[in-house]
Motif scaffolding. Structure first.
Motif, PDB file in Angstrom:
ATOM      1  N   VAL A  19       0.850  -1.197   0.000  1.00 53.49           N
ATOM      2  CA  VAL A  19       0.000   0.000   0.000  1.00 53.49           C
ATOM      3  C   VAL A  19       0.883   1.244   0.000  1.00 53.49           C
ATOM      4  N   THR A  20       1.856   1.284   0.888  1.00 51.88           N
ATOM      5  CA  THR A  20       2.756   2.432   0.981  1.00 51.88           C
ATOM      6  C   THR A  20       3.540   2.605  -0.318  1.00 51.88           C
ATOM      7  N   SER A  21       3.946   1.514  -0.924  1.00 55.11           N
ATOM      8  CA  SER A  21       4.682   1.563  -2.186  1.00 55.11           C
ATOM      9  C   SER A  21       3.837   2.168  -3.299  1.00 55.11           C
ATOM     10  N   VAL A  22       2.576   1.749  -3.401  1.00 57.96           N
ATOM     11  CA  VAL A  22       1.676   2.287  -4.427  1.00 57.96           C
ATOM     12  C   VAL A  22       1.454   3.785  -4.198  1.00 57.96           C
ATOM     13  N   ILE A  23       1.275   4.173  -2.948  1.00 59.30           N
ATOM     14  CA  ILE A  23       1.085   5.586  -2.608  1.00 59.30           C
ATOM     15  C   ILE A  23       2.340   6.378  -2.983  1.00 59.30           C
ATOM     16  N   SER A  24       3.504   5.833  -2.689  1.00 59.13           N
ATOM     17  CA  SER A  24       4.764   6.510  -3.012  1.00 59.13           C
ATOM     18  C   SER A  24       4.923   6.715  -4.510  1.00 59.13           C
ATOM     19  N   VAL A  25       4.582   5.697  -5.290  1.00 55.58           N
ATOM     20  CA  VAL A  25       4.665   5.811  -6.743  1.00 55.58           C
ATOM     21  C   VAL A  25       3.707   6.906  -7.228  1.00 55.58           C
ATOM     22  N   PHE A  26       2.508   6.932  -6.677  1.00 50.09           N
ATOM     23  CA  PHE A  26       1.542   7.978  -7.020  1.00 50.09           C
ATOM     24  C   PHE A  26       2.151   9.351  -6.740  1.00 50.09           C
ATOM     25  N   LEU A  27       2.729   9.520  -5.560  1.00 52.65           N
ATOM     26  CA  LEU A  27       3.287  10.809  -5.159  1.00 52.65           C
ATOM     27  C   LEU A  27       4.511  11.186  -5.993  1.00 52.65           C
ATOM     28  N   ASP A  28       5.238  10.194  -6.500  1.00 55.85           N
ATOM     29  CA  ASP A  28       6.408  10.466  -7.335  1.00 55.85           C
ATOM     30  C   ASP A  28       6.012  10.843  -8.758  1.00 55.85           C
ATOM     31  N   GLU A  29       5.055  10.122  -9.318  1.00 59.99           N
ATOM     32  CA  GLU A  29       4.749  10.250 -10.747  1.00 59.99           C
ATOM     33  C   GLU A  29       3.678  11.282 -11.076  1.00 59.99           C
ATOM     34  N   VAL A  30       2.602  11.293 -10.326  1.00 63.95           N
ATOM     35  CA  VAL A  30       1.444  12.087 -10.717  1.00 63.95           C
ATOM     36  C   VAL A  30       1.707  13.600 -10.705  1.00 63.95           C
ATOM     37  N   PRO A  31       2.418  14.154  -9.720  1.00 64.24           N
ATOM     38  CA  PRO A  31       2.684  15.598  -9.789  1.00 64.24           C
ATOM     39  C   PRO A  31       3.447  15.995 -11.058  1.00 64.24           C
ATOM     40  N   THR A  32       4.410  15.172 -11.462  1.00 62.08           N
ATOM     41  CA  THR A  32       5.177  15.435 -12.679  1.00 62.08           C
ATOM     42  C   THR A  32       4.277  15.345 -13.903  1.00 62.08           C
ATOM     43  N   ASP A  33       3.429  14.317 -13.943  1.00 61.47           N
ATOM     44  CA  ASP A  33       2.496  14.160 -15.062  1.00 61.47           C
ATOM     45  C   ASP A  33       1.518  15.334 -15.126  1.00 61.47           C
ATOM     46  N   LEU A  34       1.078  15.783 -13.967  1.00 57.34           N
ATOM     47  CA  LEU A  34       0.135  16.901 -13.905  1.00 57.34           C
ATOM     48  C   LEU A  34       0.780  18.182 -14.441  1.00 57.34           C
ATOM     49  N   GLU A  35       2.032  18.425 -14.047  1.00 64.02           N
ATOM     50  CA  GLU A  35       2.754  19.596 -14.553  1.00 64.02           C
ATOM     51  C   GLU A  35       2.925  19.491 -16.072  1.00 64.02           C
ATOM     52  N   GLY A  36       3.290  18.302 -16.540  1.00 63.23           N
ATOM     53  CA  GLY A  36       3.452  18.088 -17.978  1.00 63.23           C
ATOM     54  C   GLY A  36       2.156  18.316 -18.733  1.00 63.23           C
ATOM     55  N   LEU A  37       1.062  17.889 -18.141  1.00 59.88           N
ATOM     56  CA  LEU A  37      -0.252  18.073 -18.761  1.00 59.88           C
ATOM     57  C   LEU A  37      -0.579  19.561 -18.870  1.00 59.88           C
ATOM     58  N   GLU A  38      -0.283  20.299 -17.824  1.00 63.21           N
ATOM     59  CA  GLU A  38      -0.542  21.743 -17.843  1.00 63.21           C
ATOM     60  C   GLU A  38       0.274  22.418 -18.957  1.00 63.21           C
ATOM     61  N   VAL A  39       1.534  22.027 -19.092  1.00 63.00           N
ATOM     62  CA  VAL A  39       2.395  22.578 -20.143  1.00 63.00           C
ATOM     63  C   VAL A  39       1.849  22.199 -21.523  1.00 63.00           C
ATOM     64  N   ALA A  40       1.440  20.943 -21.681  1.00 62.75           N
ATOM     65  CA  ALA A  40       0.908  20.470 -22.970  1.00 62.75           C
ATOM     66  C   ALA A  40      -0.366  21.228 -23.344  1.00 62.75           C
ATOM     67  N   ILE A  41      -1.212  21.501 -22.350  1.00 68.64           N
ATOM     68  CA  ILE A  41      -2.450  22.252 -22.612  1.00 68.64           C
ATOM     69  C   ILE A  41      -2.105  23.661 -23.093  1.00 68.64           C
ATOM     70  N   LYS A  42      -1.178  24.312 -22.395  1.00 74.50           N
ATOM     71  CA  LYS A  42      -0.788  25.676 -22.787  1.00 74.50           C
ATOM     72  C   LYS A  42      -0.194  25.703 -24.192  1.00 74.50           C
ATOM     73  N   ALA A  43       0.536  24.627 -24.550  1.00 75.28           N
ATOM     74  CA  ALA A  43       1.177  24.555 -25.864  1.00 75.28           C
ATOM     75  C   ALA A  43       0.227  24.030 -26.948  1.00 75.28           C
ATOM     76  N   LYS A  44      -0.992  23.683 -26.528  1.00 73.69           N
ATOM     77  CA  LYS A  44      -1.972  23.070 -27.450  1.00 73.69           C
ATOM     78  C   LYS A  44      -1.387  21.825 -28.117  1.00 73.69           C
ATOM     79  N   ASP A  45      -0.631  21.060 -27.310  1.00 76.73           N
ATOM     80  CA  ASP A  45       0.020  19.827 -27.756  1.00 76.73           C
ATOM     81  C   ASP A  45      -0.932  18.663 -27.480  1.00 76.73           C
TER      82      ASP A  45
END
Length: 112
Positions: A19-45
C-alpha cells in the motif's frame, strides 16, 4: 477525504508495504504528469494532452477518485480527438485541484 484505498487494499491482501509503495509511486509520478499536462495544454500539444491524461487516469482510479478519473478521461478523449482546447482548459483546473488535494492528504496520512 476524496480518495479511498479499497482497490489498493484489495490488491495488497494485507501487505501494508505494498500500500505504501503504491502511494509513493503515485506521489512520485502524478505531480510530474500533472505539470506536464498543464504545459501540454498551454502549448496546445494534443498528443501529449492525450498521453498524460491517459497516464494520470489509472492512478487516480486506483485511489477510488471516480470524479477525477472521469475528468481525466474527458481530457484524454479531447486530446485524442484534437478537441476544443478551451474545453480542456476549462476541465483541467478541477483535475489539478483534486489531484493536489489528494497529494496533500496522502503525504499527511502516510507521513511521506
Amino acid at each position: 477525504m476524496i480518495y479511498n484505498l479499497d482497490k489498493i487494499n484489495e490488491m495488497a491482501e494485507g501487505d501494508q508495504d505494498f500500500v505504501t509503495s503504491v502511494i509513493s509511486v503515485f506521489l512520485d509520478e502524478v505531480p510530474t504528469d500533472l505539470e506536464g499536462l498543464e504545459v501540454a495544454i498551454k502549448a496546445k500539444d494534443y498528443e501529449n494532452v492525450y498521453k498524460l491524461a491517459h497516464k494520470i487516469k489509472p492512478n487516480v482510479d486506483l485511489l477510488g477518485m471516480e470524479q477525477t478519473r472521469a475528468t481525466a478521461l474527458e481530457i484524454e478523449t479531447l486530446g485524442k480527438n484534437s478537441g476544443n482546447i478551451s474545453e480542456v482548459e476549462s476541465k483541467f483546473p478541477l483535475l489539478k485541484k483534486d489531484v493536489l488535494q489528494v497529494i496533500s492528504e496522502l503525504k499527511k496520512d502516510f507521513d511521506l
